[in-house]
Design an enzyme around this catalytic site. Structure first.
Site, PDB file in Angstrom:
ATOM      1  N   GLY A  13      19.308  42.458  32.223  1.00 17.81           N
ATOM      2  CA  GLY A  13      19.743  43.048  33.139  1.00 17.81           C
ATOM      3  C   GLY A  13      19.501  44.640  33.255  1.00 17.81           C
ATOM      4  O   GLY A  13      20.239  45.456  33.692  1.00 17.81           O
ATOM      5  N   SER A  15      17.064  46.086  35.066  1.00 17.63           N
ATOM      6  CA  SER A  15      16.148  46.504  36.230  1.00 17.63           C
ATOM      7  C   SER A  15      17.247  47.264  37.147  1.00 17.63           C
ATOM      8  O   SER A  15      16.553  48.285  37.895  1.00 17.63           O
ATOM      9  CB  SER A  15      15.730  45.520  36.963  1.00 17.63           C
ATOM     10  OG  SER A  15      16.831  44.434  37.373  1.00 17.63           O
ATOM     11  N   ASP A  64      15.604  34.395  33.358  1.00 18.55           N
ATOM     12  CA  ASP A  64      16.975  34.117  33.681  1.00 18.55           C
ATOM     13  C   ASP A  64      17.919  34.201  32.225  1.00 18.55           C
ATOM     14  O   ASP A  64      17.652  32.976  31.715  1.00 18.55           O
ATOM     15  CB  ASP A  64      17.214  32.974  34.857  1.00 18.55           C
ATOM     16  CG  ASP A  64      18.640  32.637  35.294  1.00 18.55           C
ATOM     17  OD1 ASP A  64      19.539  33.258  34.502  1.00 18.55           O
ATOM     18  OD2 ASP A  64      18.734  31.961  36.093  1.00 18.55           O
ATOM     19  N   VAL A  65      18.775  34.945  32.051  1.00 19.74           N
ATOM     20  CA  VAL A  65      19.446  34.594  30.783  1.00 19.74           C
ATOM     21  C   VAL A  65      20.190  33.443  30.689  1.00 19.74           C
ATOM     22  O   VAL A  65      20.895  32.997  29.502  1.00 19.74           O
ATOM     23  CB  VAL A  65      20.322  35.947  30.469  1.00 19.74           C
ATOM     24  CG1 VAL A  65      19.566  37.122  30.202  1.00 19.74           C
ATOM     25  CG2 VAL A  65      21.284  36.098  31.487  1.00 19.74           C
ATOM     26  N   ASN A  91      23.821  42.852  28.625  1.00 20.29           N
ATOM     27  CA  ASN A  91      24.585  43.738  30.130  1.00 20.29           C
ATOM     28  C   ASN A  91      24.254  42.906  31.131  1.00 20.29           C
ATOM     29  O   ASN A  91      24.891  42.886  31.999  1.00 20.29           O
ATOM     30  CB  ASN A  91      23.476  44.873  30.064  1.00 20.29           C
ATOM     31  CG  ASN A  91      23.735  45.590  31.421  1.00 20.29           C
ATOM     32  OD1 ASN A  91      24.883  46.158  31.811  1.00 20.29           O
ATOM     33  ND2 ASN A  91      22.867  45.411  32.295  1.00 20.29           N
ATOM     34  N   SER A 143      34.442  44.030  30.705  1.00 21.74           N
ATOM     35  CA  SER A 143      34.938  44.948  31.847  1.00 21.74           C
ATOM     36  C   SER A 143      36.491  45.199  31.975  1.00 21.74           C
ATOM     37  O   SER A 143      37.331  44.574  31.141  1.00 21.74           O
ATOM     38  CB  SER A 143      34.733  43.761  33.155  1.00 21.74           C
ATOM     39  OG  SER A 143      35.395  44.370  34.153  1.00 21.74           O
ATOM     40  N   TYR A 156      35.324  35.616  37.123  1.00 21.50           N
ATOM     41  CA  TYR A 156      34.496  36.986  36.563  1.00 21.50           C
ATOM     42  C   TYR A 156      35.615  37.399  35.461  1.00 21.50           C
ATOM     43  O   TYR A 156      34.932  37.559  34.209  1.00 21.50           O
ATOM     44  CB  TYR A 156      34.366  37.997  37.681  1.00 21.50           C
ATOM     45  CG  TYR A 156      33.916  39.322  37.186  1.00 21.50           C
ATOM     46  CD1 TYR A 156      32.399  39.499  36.709  1.00 21.50           C
ATOM     47  CD2 TYR A 156      34.997  40.498  36.580  1.00 21.50           C
ATOM     48  CE1 TYR A 156      31.962  40.621  36.304  1.00 21.50           C
ATOM     49  CE2 TYR A 156      34.124  41.574  36.020  1.00 21.50           C
ATOM     50  CZ  TYR A 156      32.867  41.486  35.866  1.00 21.50           C
ATOM     51  OH  TYR A 156      32.339  42.907  35.431  1.00 21.50           O
ATOM     52  N   LYS A 160      34.651  37.417  31.229  1.00 17.46           N
ATOM     53  CA  LYS A 160      34.626  38.636  30.478  1.00 17.46           C
ATOM     54  C   LYS A 160      35.665  38.529  29.496  1.00 17.46           C
ATOM     55  O   LYS A 160      35.294  39.172  28.223  1.00 17.46           O
ATOM     56  CB  LYS A 160      34.999  40.013  31.408  1.00 17.46           C
ATOM     57  CG  LYS A 160      33.733  40.221  32.376  1.00 17.46           C
ATOM     58  CD  LYS A 160      32.587  40.453  31.692  1.00 17.46           C
ATOM     59  CE  LYS A 160      31.262  40.912  32.589  1.00 17.46           C
ATOM     60  NZ  LYS A 160      30.125  41.271  31.964  1.00 17.46           N
ATOM     61  N   ILE A 189      31.820  51.612  37.851  1.00 16.12           N
ATOM     62  CA  ILE A 189      30.722  52.274  37.711  1.00 16.12           C
ATOM     63  C   ILE A 189      29.867  52.228  39.150  1.00 16.12           C
ATOM     64  O   ILE A 189      29.876  51.030  39.574  1.00 16.12           O
ATOM     65  CB  ILE A 189      29.924  51.778  36.513  1.00 16.12           C
ATOM     66  CG1 ILE A 189      30.509  51.878  35.079  1.00 16.12           C
ATOM     67  CG2 ILE A 189      28.525  52.633  36.360  1.00 16.12           C
ATOM     68  CD1 ILE A 189      30.826  53.261  34.580  1.00 16.12           C
TER      69      ILE A 189
HETATM   70  N1  LIG Z   1      29.634  48.290  37.957  1.00 18.07           N
HETATM   71  C1  LIG Z   1      30.599  48.175  37.659  1.00 18.07           C
HETATM   72  O1  LIG Z   1      31.797  48.698  38.072  1.00 18.07           O
HETATM   73  C2  LIG Z   1      31.148  47.273  36.240  1.00 18.07           C
HETATM   74  C3  LIG Z   1      32.376  47.372  35.716  1.00 18.07           C
HETATM   75  C4  LIG Z   1      32.660  46.556  34.590  1.00 18.07           C
HETATM   76  C5  LIG Z   1      31.630  45.661  33.792  1.00 18.07           C
HETATM   77  N2  LIG Z   1      30.350  45.587  34.536  1.00 18.07           N
HETATM   78  C6  LIG Z   1      29.360  44.967  33.844  1.00 18.07           C
HETATM   79  O2  LIG Z   1      28.179  45.635  33.367  1.00 18.07           O
HETATM   80  C7  LIG Z   1      27.141  44.784  33.752  1.00 18.07           C
HETATM   81  C8  LIG Z   1      26.100  45.489  34.499  1.00 18.07           C
HETATM   82  O3  LIG Z   1      26.614  45.580  35.577  1.00 18.07           O
HETATM   83  P1  LIG Z   1      25.821  46.518  36.883  1.00 18.07           P
HETATM   84  O4  LIG Z   1      27.027  47.225  37.713  1.00 18.07           O
HETATM   85  O5  LIG Z   1      24.892  47.345  36.467  1.00 18.07           O
HETATM   86  O6  LIG Z   1      25.225  45.412  37.831  1.00 18.07           O
HETATM   87  P2  LIG Z   1      24.029  45.420  38.985  1.00 18.07           P
HETATM   88  O7  LIG Z   1      23.945  46.764  39.242  1.00 18.07           O
HETATM   89  O8  LIG Z   1      24.532  44.216  39.829  1.00 18.07           O
HETATM   90  O9  LIG Z   1      22.940  44.903  37.895  1.00 18.07           O
HETATM   91  C9  LIG Z   1      22.895  43.505  37.425  1.00 18.07           C
HETATM   92  C10 LIG Z   1      21.691  43.486  36.588  1.00 18.07           C
HETATM   93  O10 LIG Z   1      21.720  42.105  35.919  1.00 18.07           O
HETATM   94  C11 LIG Z   1      20.375  41.500  36.065  1.00 18.07           C
HETATM   95  N3  LIG Z   1      20.631  40.024  36.180  1.00 18.07           N
HETATM   96  C12 LIG Z   1      21.929  39.409  37.015  1.00 18.07           C
HETATM   97  N4  LIG Z   1      21.847  37.946  36.716  1.00 18.07           N
HETATM   98  C13 LIG Z   1      20.644  37.785  35.573  1.00 18.07           C
HETATM   99  C14 LIG Z   1      20.257  36.607  34.725  1.00 18.07           C
HETATM  100  N5  LIG Z   1      20.785  35.555  35.274  1.00 18.07           N
HETATM  101  N6  LIG Z   1      19.467  37.040  34.051  1.00 18.07           N
HETATM  102  C15 LIG Z   1      18.809  38.284  33.878  1.00 18.07           C
HETATM  103  N7  LIG Z   1      19.313  39.290  34.509  1.00 18.07           N
HETATM  104  C16 LIG Z   1      20.307  38.988  35.391  1.00 18.07           C
HETATM  105  C17 LIG Z   1      19.897  42.005  37.573  1.00 18.07           C
HETATM  106  O11 LIG Z   1      18.764  41.769  37.658  1.00 18.07           O
HETATM  107  P3  LIG Z   1      17.706  41.939  38.902  1.00 18.07           P
HETATM  108  O12 LIG Z   1      17.658  43.127  39.426  1.00 18.07           O
HETATM  109  O13 LIG Z   1      16.477  41.187  38.762  1.00 18.07           O
HETATM  110  O14 LIG Z   1      18.831  41.232  39.880  1.00 18.07           O
HETATM  111  C18 LIG Z   1      20.361  43.447  37.290  1.00 18.07           C
HETATM  112  O15 LIG Z   1      19.522  44.185  36.437  1.00 18.07           O
HETATM  113  C19 LIG Z   1      27.639  43.447  34.016  1.00 18.07           C
HETATM  114  O16 LIG Z   1      27.688  42.620  32.994  1.00 18.07           O
HETATM  115  C20 LIG Z   1      28.870  43.770  34.791  1.00 18.07           C
HETATM  116  O17 LIG Z   1      29.733  42.646  34.635  1.00 18.07           O
HETATM  117  C21 LIG Z   1      29.897  46.496  35.465  1.00 18.07           C
END
Ligand SMILES: NC(=O)c1ccc[n+]([C@@H]2O[C@H](COP(=O)([O-])OP(=O)(O)OC[C@H]3O[C@@H](n4cnc5c(N)ncnc54)[C@H](OP(=O)(O)O)[C@@H]3O)[C@@H](O)[C@H]2O)c1
Length: 241
Positions: A13, A15, A64-65, A91, A143, A156, A160, A189
Protein backbone atom coordinates in the site's frame (compact mmCIF):
# COMPACT_ATOMS: atom_id res chain seq x y z
CA UNK A 1 27.63 1.28 -0.62
CA UNK A 2 27.65 -2.10 -2.40
CA UNK A 3 24.31 -3.29 -3.78
CA UNK A 4 24.25 -6.42 -1.61
CA UNK A 5 24.78 -4.38 1.58
CA UNK A 6 21.61 -2.34 1.02
CA UNK A 7 18.51 -3.03 3.06
CA UNK A 8 15.61 -4.38 1.04
CA UNK A 9 12.23 -3.16 2.26
CA UNK A 10 8.80 -4.16 0.99
CA UNK A 11 6.00 -1.71 1.82
CA UNK A 12 2.46 -2.74 0.93
CA UNK A 13 0.00 0.00 0.00
CA UNK A 14 2.81 2.39 -0.85
CA UNK A 15 1.00 4.45 -3.46
CA UNK A 16 -0.89 6.72 -1.07
CA UNK A 17 -1.28 7.98 2.48
CA UNK A 18 0.74 6.39 5.25
CA UNK A 19 2.43 3.90 2.90
CA UNK A 20 3.72 6.70 0.70
CA UNK A 21 5.24 8.46 3.71
CA UNK A 22 6.82 5.19 4.88
CA UNK A 23 8.44 4.64 1.47
CA UNK A 24 9.83 8.17 1.51
CA UNK A 25 11.11 7.79 5.06
CA UNK A 26 12.94 4.55 4.22
CA UNK A 27 14.45 5.95 1.04
CA UNK A 28 18.16 6.63 0.84
CA UNK A 29 21.48 5.37 -0.44
CA UNK A 30 21.47 2.47 1.99
CA UNK A 31 18.12 0.98 0.96
CA UNK A 32 15.99 -0.33 -1.87
CA UNK A 33 12.27 0.24 -1.33
CA UNK A 34 9.78 -2.01 -3.10
CA UNK A 35 6.53 -0.07 -3.38
CA UNK A 36 3.51 -2.34 -3.55
CA UNK A 37 0.04 -1.08 -4.49
CA UNK A 38 -3.17 -2.39 -6.00
CA UNK A 39 -4.69 0.07 -8.51
CA UNK A 40 -3.32 3.56 -8.52
CA UNK A 41 -0.44 3.60 -11.05
CA UNK A 42 -0.12 7.38 -11.05
CA UNK A 43 0.18 7.74 -7.29
CA UNK A 44 2.58 4.80 -7.13
CA UNK A 45 4.77 6.42 -9.78
CA UNK A 46 4.74 9.59 -7.64
CA UNK A 47 5.98 7.58 -4.62
CA UNK A 48 8.80 6.14 -6.71
CA UNK A 49 9.79 9.64 -7.82
CA UNK A 50 9.87 10.80 -4.20
CA UNK A 51 12.04 7.83 -3.20
CA UNK A 52 14.47 8.71 -5.99
CA UNK A 53 14.43 12.39 -4.97
CA UNK A 54 15.75 11.26 -1.60
CA UNK A 55 18.72 9.71 -3.41
CA UNK A 56 17.23 6.27 -2.99
CA UNK A 57 16.41 3.38 -5.23
CA UNK A 58 12.90 2.02 -5.52
CA UNK A 59 10.80 -0.33 -7.55
CA UNK A 60 7.06 -0.64 -8.15
CA UNK A 61 5.17 -3.88 -7.69
CA UNK A 62 1.48 -3.85 -8.48
CA UNK A 63 -0.26 -6.71 -6.73
CA UNK A 64 -3.38 -7.25 -4.69
CA UNK A 65 -2.22 -8.44 -1.26
CA UNK A 66 -5.43 -10.39 -0.79
CA UNK A 67 -4.41 -12.70 -3.66
CA UNK A 68 -2.09 -15.33 -2.17
CA UNK A 69 -0.58 -16.46 -5.48
CA UNK A 70 0.02 -12.91 -6.66
CA UNK A 71 1.80 -12.16 -3.37
CA UNK A 72 3.83 -15.36 -3.64
CA UNK A 73 4.91 -14.34 -7.12
CA UNK A 74 5.81 -10.80 -5.96
CA UNK A 75 7.93 -12.05 -3.08
CA UNK A 76 9.61 -14.76 -5.17
CA UNK A 77 10.55 -12.11 -7.73
CA UNK A 78 12.00 -9.82 -5.06
CA UNK A 79 14.03 -12.60 -3.47
CA UNK A 80 15.22 -13.83 -6.87
CA UNK A 81 16.50 -10.34 -7.67
CA UNK A 82 17.77 -9.13 -4.30
CA UNK A 83 18.36 -12.44 -2.46
CA UNK A 84 16.59 -11.22 0.69
CA UNK A 85 13.95 -9.02 2.29
CA UNK A 86 15.15 -7.21 5.42
CA UNK A 87 11.88 -5.57 6.32
CA UNK A 88 8.24 -6.11 5.44
CA UNK A 89 5.73 -3.37 6.24
CA UNK A 90 2.13 -4.58 6.08
CA UNK A 91 0.42 -1.26 5.56
CA UNK A 92 -2.16 -1.93 2.79
CA UNK A 93 -5.64 -1.68 4.19
CA UNK A 94 -9.20 -0.66 3.54
CA UNK A 95 -11.69 1.00 5.86
CA UNK A 96 -15.36 0.13 5.96
CA UNK A 97 -17.55 2.47 7.98
CA UNK A 98 -20.82 0.57 8.08
CA UNK A 99 -23.07 -0.44 10.93
CA UNK A 100 -23.05 -4.18 11.49
CA UNK A 101 -26.74 -4.47 10.61
CA UNK A 102 -25.90 -3.21 7.11
CA UNK A 103 -22.64 -5.13 6.70
CA UNK A 104 -23.07 -7.88 4.11
CA UNK A 105 -21.10 -11.10 3.96
CA UNK A 106 -19.33 -9.65 0.95
CA UNK A 107 -18.39 -6.47 2.86
CA UNK A 108 -17.04 -8.59 5.71
CA UNK A 109 -14.99 -10.79 3.38
CA UNK A 110 -13.59 -7.79 1.49
CA UNK A 111 -12.28 -6.23 4.68
CA UNK A 112 -10.84 -9.49 6.02
CA UNK A 113 -9.29 -10.40 2.67
CA UNK A 114 -7.23 -7.23 2.48
CA UNK A 115 -6.63 -6.27 6.10
CA UNK A 116 -6.10 -9.71 7.60
CA UNK A 117 -5.49 -12.24 4.83
CA UNK A 118 -3.21 -9.72 3.12
CA UNK A 119 -0.98 -9.79 6.20
CA UNK A 120 -1.12 -13.60 6.31
CA UNK A 121 -0.18 -13.83 2.62
CA UNK A 122 2.79 -11.46 2.83
CA UNK A 123 4.19 -12.86 6.06
CA UNK A 124 3.67 -16.47 4.98
CA UNK A 125 5.69 -15.87 1.81
CA UNK A 126 8.44 -13.72 3.35
CA UNK A 127 9.07 -15.68 6.52
CA UNK A 128 10.93 -18.75 5.14
CA UNK A 129 13.64 -16.50 3.71
CA UNK A 130 13.92 -14.53 6.98
CA UNK A 131 14.14 -17.75 8.98
CA UNK A 132 16.86 -19.06 6.65
CA UNK A 133 18.92 -15.90 7.25
CA UNK A 134 17.91 -15.72 10.92
CA UNK A 135 17.17 -12.05 10.45
CA UNK A 136 14.16 -9.91 9.68
CA UNK A 137 11.74 -7.23 10.71
CA UNK A 138 7.98 -7.17 10.18
CA UNK A 139 5.70 -4.23 10.97
CA UNK A 140 1.91 -4.42 10.85
CA UNK A 141 -0.12 -1.21 10.71
CA UNK A 142 -3.01 -1.54 13.14
CA UNK A 143 -5.46 1.05 14.34
CA UNK A 144 -6.68 3.20 17.21
CA UNK A 145 -9.95 1.29 16.64
CA UNK A 146 -8.39 -1.48 18.79
CA UNK A 147 -7.82 1.00 21.63
CA UNK A 148 -11.08 2.93 21.61
CA UNK A 149 -14.37 1.74 20.12
CA UNK A 150 -15.30 3.46 16.88
CA UNK A 151 -18.99 3.01 16.30
CA UNK A 152 -19.93 1.64 12.89
CA UNK A 153 -16.70 -0.20 12.16
CA UNK A 154 -17.12 -3.78 13.43
CA UNK A 155 -15.53 -5.50 10.41
CA UNK A 156 -12.56 -3.11 10.26
CA UNK A 157 -12.04 -3.23 14.03
CA UNK A 158 -12.11 -7.03 14.09
CA UNK A 159 -9.56 -7.17 11.26
CA UNK A 160 -7.19 -4.92 13.21
CA UNK A 161 -7.67 -6.79 16.51
CA UNK A 162 -6.81 -9.96 14.60
CA UNK A 163 -3.62 -8.36 13.32
CA UNK A 164 -2.65 -7.48 16.89
CA UNK A 165 -3.14 -11.10 17.95
CA UNK A 166 -1.22 -12.29 14.90
CA UNK A 167 1.65 -9.93 15.75
CA UNK A 168 1.98 -11.06 19.36
CA UNK A 169 1.53 -14.74 18.69
CA UNK A 170 3.94 -14.92 15.78
CA UNK A 171 6.54 -12.79 17.59
CA UNK A 172 6.87 -15.51 20.19
CA UNK A 173 7.35 -18.20 17.53
CA UNK A 174 10.03 -16.38 15.56
CA UNK A 175 12.07 -14.73 18.31
CA UNK A 176 14.53 -17.64 18.22
CA UNK A 177 15.38 -16.65 14.64
CA UNK A 178 16.14 -13.02 15.55
CA UNK A 179 13.03 -11.90 13.70
CA UNK A 180 11.01 -9.14 15.31
CA UNK A 181 7.39 -8.40 14.54
CA UNK A 182 5.58 -5.36 15.90
CA UNK A 183 2.38 -3.44 15.30
CA UNK A 184 1.66 0.26 15.24
CA UNK A 185 -1.75 1.31 16.46
CA UNK A 186 -2.18 4.37 14.29
CA UNK A 187 -4.38 7.26 15.32
CA UNK A 188 -6.33 9.30 12.79
CA UNK A 189 -4.03 10.36 10.02
CA UNK A 190 -4.92 12.82 7.33
CA UNK A 191 -5.23 10.49 4.30
CA UNK A 192 -7.87 9.50 1.74
CA UNK A 193 -8.98 6.73 4.09
CA UNK A 194 -10.68 8.90 6.66
CA UNK A 195 -12.36 11.34 4.32
CA UNK A 196 -16.03 11.35 5.18
CA UNK A 197 -15.68 9.62 8.55
CA UNK A 198 -16.91 12.61 10.53
CA UNK A 199 -20.51 11.47 9.99
CA UNK A 200 -19.85 8.50 12.25
CA UNK A 201 -19.17 10.65 15.27
CA UNK A 202 -15.42 10.23 14.95
CA UNK A 203 -13.49 13.15 16.29
CA UNK A 204 -10.91 13.54 13.59
CA UNK A 205 -9.80 16.90 14.90
CA UNK A 206 -6.79 15.31 16.56
CA UNK A 207 -5.27 14.15 13.30
CA UNK A 208 -1.66 13.20 12.82
CA UNK A 209 0.50 13.25 9.74
CA UNK A 210 1.52 10.17 7.79
CA UNK A 211 5.14 11.02 8.69
CA UNK A 212 4.30 10.48 12.39
CA UNK A 213 3.71 6.81 11.61
CA UNK A 214 6.58 6.56 9.12
CA UNK A 215 9.06 7.75 11.75
CA UNK A 216 8.14 4.84 14.01
CA UNK A 217 8.22 2.34 11.19
CA UNK A 218 11.76 3.43 10.40
CA UNK A 219 12.81 2.99 14.02
CA UNK A 220 11.16 -0.42 14.38
CA UNK A 221 12.90 -1.60 11.21
CA UNK A 222 16.30 -0.39 12.32
CA UNK A 223 19.12 -2.59 13.60
CA UNK A 224 19.00 -0.60 16.87
CA UNK A 225 15.51 -1.86 17.53
CA UNK A 226 16.44 -5.49 18.06
CA UNK A 227 14.96 -5.68 21.60
CA UNK A 228 11.30 -4.82 20.88
CA UNK A 229 9.06 -7.57 19.57
CA UNK A 230 5.42 -8.55 19.84
CA UNK A 231 4.42 -5.06 20.86
CA UNK A 232 1.63 -2.88 19.52
CA UNK A 233 2.77 0.70 19.88
CA UNK A 234 0.20 3.49 19.98
CA UNK A 235 1.09 6.40 17.75
CA UNK A 236 -2.08 8.42 18.07
CA UNK A 237 -1.32 11.70 19.83
CA UNK A 238 -3.17 10.41 22.87
CA UNK A 239 -6.51 10.13 21.08
CA UNK A 240 -7.11 6.63 22.46
CA UNK A 241 -6.97 7.88 26.05
N1 LIG B 1 -5.60 7.06 7.96
C1 LIG B 1 -5.91 6.73 9.20
O1 LIG B 1 -6.46 7.54 9.97
C2 LIG B 1 -5.57 5.35 9.74
C3 LIG B 1 -5.82 5.11 11.10
C4 LIG B 1 -5.52 3.86 11.63
C5 LIG B 1 -4.95 2.89 10.81
N2 LIG B 1 -4.73 3.13 9.50
C6 LIG B 1 -4.16 2.06 8.68
O2 LIG B 1 -3.04 2.53 7.97
C7 LIG B 1 -2.91 1.83 6.75
C8 LIG B 1 -2.80 2.83 5.60
O3 LIG B 1 -3.94 3.64 5.60
P1 LIG B 1 -4.05 5.00 4.76
O4 LIG B 1 -4.83 5.94 5.58
O5 LIG B 1 -2.73 5.40 4.23
O6 LIG B 1 -4.99 4.49 3.55
P2 LIG B 1 -5.20 5.04 2.09
O7 LIG B 1 -4.79 6.46 1.98
O8 LIG B 1 -6.61 4.68 1.72
O9 LIG B 1 -4.17 4.16 1.22
C9 LIG B 1 -4.36 2.78 1.16
C10 LIG B 1 -3.20 2.15 0.43
O10 LIG B 1 -3.38 0.72 0.47
C11 LIG B 1 -3.37 0.21 -0.87
N3 LIG B 1 -4.23 -0.97 -0.93
C12 LIG B 1 -5.54 -1.09 -0.55
N4 LIG B 1 -5.95 -2.35 -0.75
C13 LIG B 1 -4.90 -3.03 -1.27
C14 LIG B 1 -4.71 -4.38 -1.68
N5 LIG B 1 -5.70 -5.29 -1.60
N6 LIG B 1 -3.50 -4.75 -2.16
C15 LIG B 1 -2.49 -3.84 -2.26
N7 LIG B 1 -2.61 -2.55 -1.87
C16 LIG B 1 -3.81 -2.16 -1.39
C17 LIG B 1 -3.84 1.37 -1.74
O11 LIG B 1 -3.39 1.17 -3.08
P3 LIG B 1 -4.10 1.95 -4.34
O12 LIG B 1 -3.64 3.38 -4.25
O13 LIG B 1 -3.53 1.26 -5.54
O14 LIG B 1 -5.57 1.81 -4.16
C18 LIG B 1 -3.13 2.54 -1.04
O15 LIG B 1 -1.78 2.57 -1.39
C19 LIG B 1 -4.14 0.92 6.65
O16 LIG B 1 -3.81 -0.38 7.06
C20 LIG B 1 -5.12 1.55 7.63
O17 LIG B 1 -6.05 0.62 8.14
C21 LIG B 1 -5.03 4.35 8.94
Amino acid sequence: MKEDEKKIYLVTGGSRGIGKAICEKLAGEESIVIINYRDNDEMAADTLKRVENHGGHGELFKCDVSDYYAVKNMINEIIKKYKKIDGLVNNAGILLMRYFMFTSKEDWNNVMNTNLNGVFNCVKCVLPEMIRREKGRIINISSVATRKVIEGSVAYTVSKYAINGFTKSLAKEVMKYNITINGISSGFIDTDMIKGCEGYGINTEKKGKAEDIAEWVKFLLSDNCRFISGDIISVDGGSSL
